[in-house]
Design an enzyme around this catalytic site. Structure first.
Site, PDB file in Angstrom:
ATOM      1  CB  SER A   1      -0.914   0.030   1.219  1.00  0.00           C
ATOM      2  OG  SER A   1      -1.584   1.277   1.291  1.00  0.00           O
TER       3      SER A   1
ATOM      4  CE  LYS B   1      28.380  -2.893  11.119  1.00  0.00           C
ATOM      5  NZ  LYS B   1      26.992  -3.208  11.525  1.00  0.00           N
TER       6      LYS B   1
END
Length: 494
Positions: free
Chosen positions: A41, A80
């Site tokens: 949605s 990272k």
């Protein structure tokens, strides 16, 4: 009586969880045998503040055949090498949780035991990822076991919304269907209680055999429709609020995440190529929302790029991750604060465990039970490791830190702590996410130190061990010195 075969999978909600699931299903299941639809949605926002990952995400991306250079470009990603923790042991102190390993075992005994005996140098000097991170260097691991670069391990920082979009393209290309619409009703089978179909606001009906609930905290299917129940862990992890805001980048992005403890929680800093992600996780019993937001804004490296977003949550997990024909993933399944960057990983675990148990015909109760057992285990192991950061610390300077230091912890963690306190031993069970290096980093980085070390270490001549440790440090430093800078490595892939 056997159930019906799984021929239609409906994913409720997009975002990182929904599109990770759809991309894996579409990529790995035989074409044409199982239909996959993602109902999303546009009216419902996506939390999407998670930007840091841990090394297993590389395996997930490889399974999908993703080119990592393209992914990093498309998601404004960086590399990272671990997490820098500031002010956790006590204000003014810092340590690093590196990926990879510390040194190497000697005589079959864990490296940290020899270090505990000799205290030769600083522990972080024996981690190539940590030395490289602090120097702003990065390189992928070497396949040559003789190379010090074979000891490298890494993960990624990326824009979570861009990652979801990247996976959406791949899922649709592999046959998944993207359906935009707001769900207004959930229909269940009158006999089995399974979810039968979803009704959209415009009247469309989405029928399915298996439903993946990626609807976020509200748990549209797993909780609102099925009433599965929630196991609340806030008595162990009392943080219940977060505020997040991006800011402009300053200088070249560091190859590590930063976590800074505050008076009632902690702040994150995650460097991307186009901006820096920031957030403050805190306990509302000890800090009000406005003060938490003010502390975050005051600690930014550069001007904010958007209005701060406030989030409310209860740490814990659904009592069942798979209930009837609904599997909850992501925030719909549970939430553990992102202190060790495990949110996306728990989605990955849920998806890959599903793939290992995906029904070839009907849904089998034994496989549902196995899925729930494995996911419970994964959540509880992450829970214990995160609790460790609050319990095992010298901080007593605020009411919050005094409260968490005094709290009881799960028996599973309490026993590990007691074993460590005597001889520094770290005993792991098969399949654990966090390695001996991870536990050693936090246990030794935050204190208090163990009372002694494994007596087996005393069987080795101390001077010989010191010489070996010195050689290790030199080798690691030379390996880091030879690496390109993080910024130049990123530039190569653009």
């Amino acid at each position: 009586m056997p159930g019906k075969p799984v021929r239609r999978v409906v994913v409720v909600g997009g975002g990182t969880a929904g599109w990770m699931a759809a991309a894996m299903l579409a990529s790995r299941l035989p074409a044409g045998r199982v239909g996959i639809a993602v109902v999303e949605s546009p009216e419902i926002g996506i939390v999407g503040v998670g930007e840091a990952t841990i090394p297993p995400i590389l395996d997930f991306n490889r399974l999908l055949g993703i080119d990592e250079d393209e992914l990093v470009r498309r998601t404004e990603g960086t590399y990272k090498l671990g997490i820098k923790f500031r002010d956790w042991r006590e204000p003014g102190h810092s340590y690093f949780h590196p990926f990879g390993s510390y040194g190497a075992p000697i005589g079959g005994l864990s490296f940290h035991q020899h270090w505990l005996r000799t205290r030769e140098g600083r522990l972080g000097e024996y981690s190539l990822p940590q030395v490289a991170a602090y120097a702003g260097k990065f390189s992928r691991p070497s396949d040559d076991p003789r190379s010090v670069l074979s000891k490298m391990s890494y993960a990624l920082h990326f824009d979570a919304s861009l990652y979801a979009g990247f996976l959406r393209e791949r899922a649709i290309a592999d046959g998944a269907v993207h359906v935009e619409g707001r769900i207004v009703d959930v229909r269940r089978d009158g006999q089995s209680g399974d979810v039968d179909s979803l009704v959209l606001q415009d009247g469309r009906v989405m029928a399915g055999d298996l439903f993946l609930d990626c609807s976020g905290f509200r748990g549209l299917l797993i909780e609102q429709a099925l009433g599965t129940g929630y196991e609340d862990w806030s008595h162990w992890l009392p943080m219940d609020r977060a505020v997040a805001v991006p800011c402009a980048k300053t200088g070249e992005p560091t190859p590590f995440t930063r976590s800074t403890a505050t008076g009632a929680g902690w702040r994150w800093r995650i460097p991307l190529q186009h901006r820096t992600g920031n957030g403050h996780v805190y306990c509302s019993s000890f800090l009000d929302d406005d003060s938490a937001e003010r502390q975050l804004i005051e600690g930014l490296d550069a001007p904010a790029l958007a209005q701060p977003r406030r989030l409310t949550f209860t740490t814990g997990r659904r009592k069942l991750s798979w209930n009837h024909n609904v599997i909850a993933l992501g925030l719909a399944s549970g939430f553990i604060e992102p202190l060790e960057s495990t949110s996306i990983h728990l989605v990955q675990q849920g998806v890959q465990t599903l793939m290992a148990l995906f029904p070839s015909a009907s849904i089998e109760p034994a496989e549902v039970a196995q899925y729930n057992r494995l996911m419970q285990q994964d959540y509880e192991r992450v829970r214990d490791f995160v609790i460790l950061h609050y319990k095992h610390t010298l901080r007593r300077d605020t009411p919050f830190w005094r409260a968490v230091a005094a709290m009881d912890v799960p028996d599973s963690l309490a026993s590990r702590l007691e074993v460590f306190r005597s001889h520094g031993r770290i005993i792991l069970e098969p399949g654990e996410l966090f390695t001996e290096t991870s536990w050693a980093a936090v246990l030794l980085g935050q204190g208090p130190a163990p009372r002694g070390h494994d007596p087996q270490a005393d069987a080795f001549p101390e001077e010989l061990i010191r010489q070996q440790l010195q050689r290790m440090r030199g080798l690691i430093q030379r390996g880091a010195d030879a690496m390109p800078s993080h910024a130049s490595f990123l530039a190569r892939g653009r």
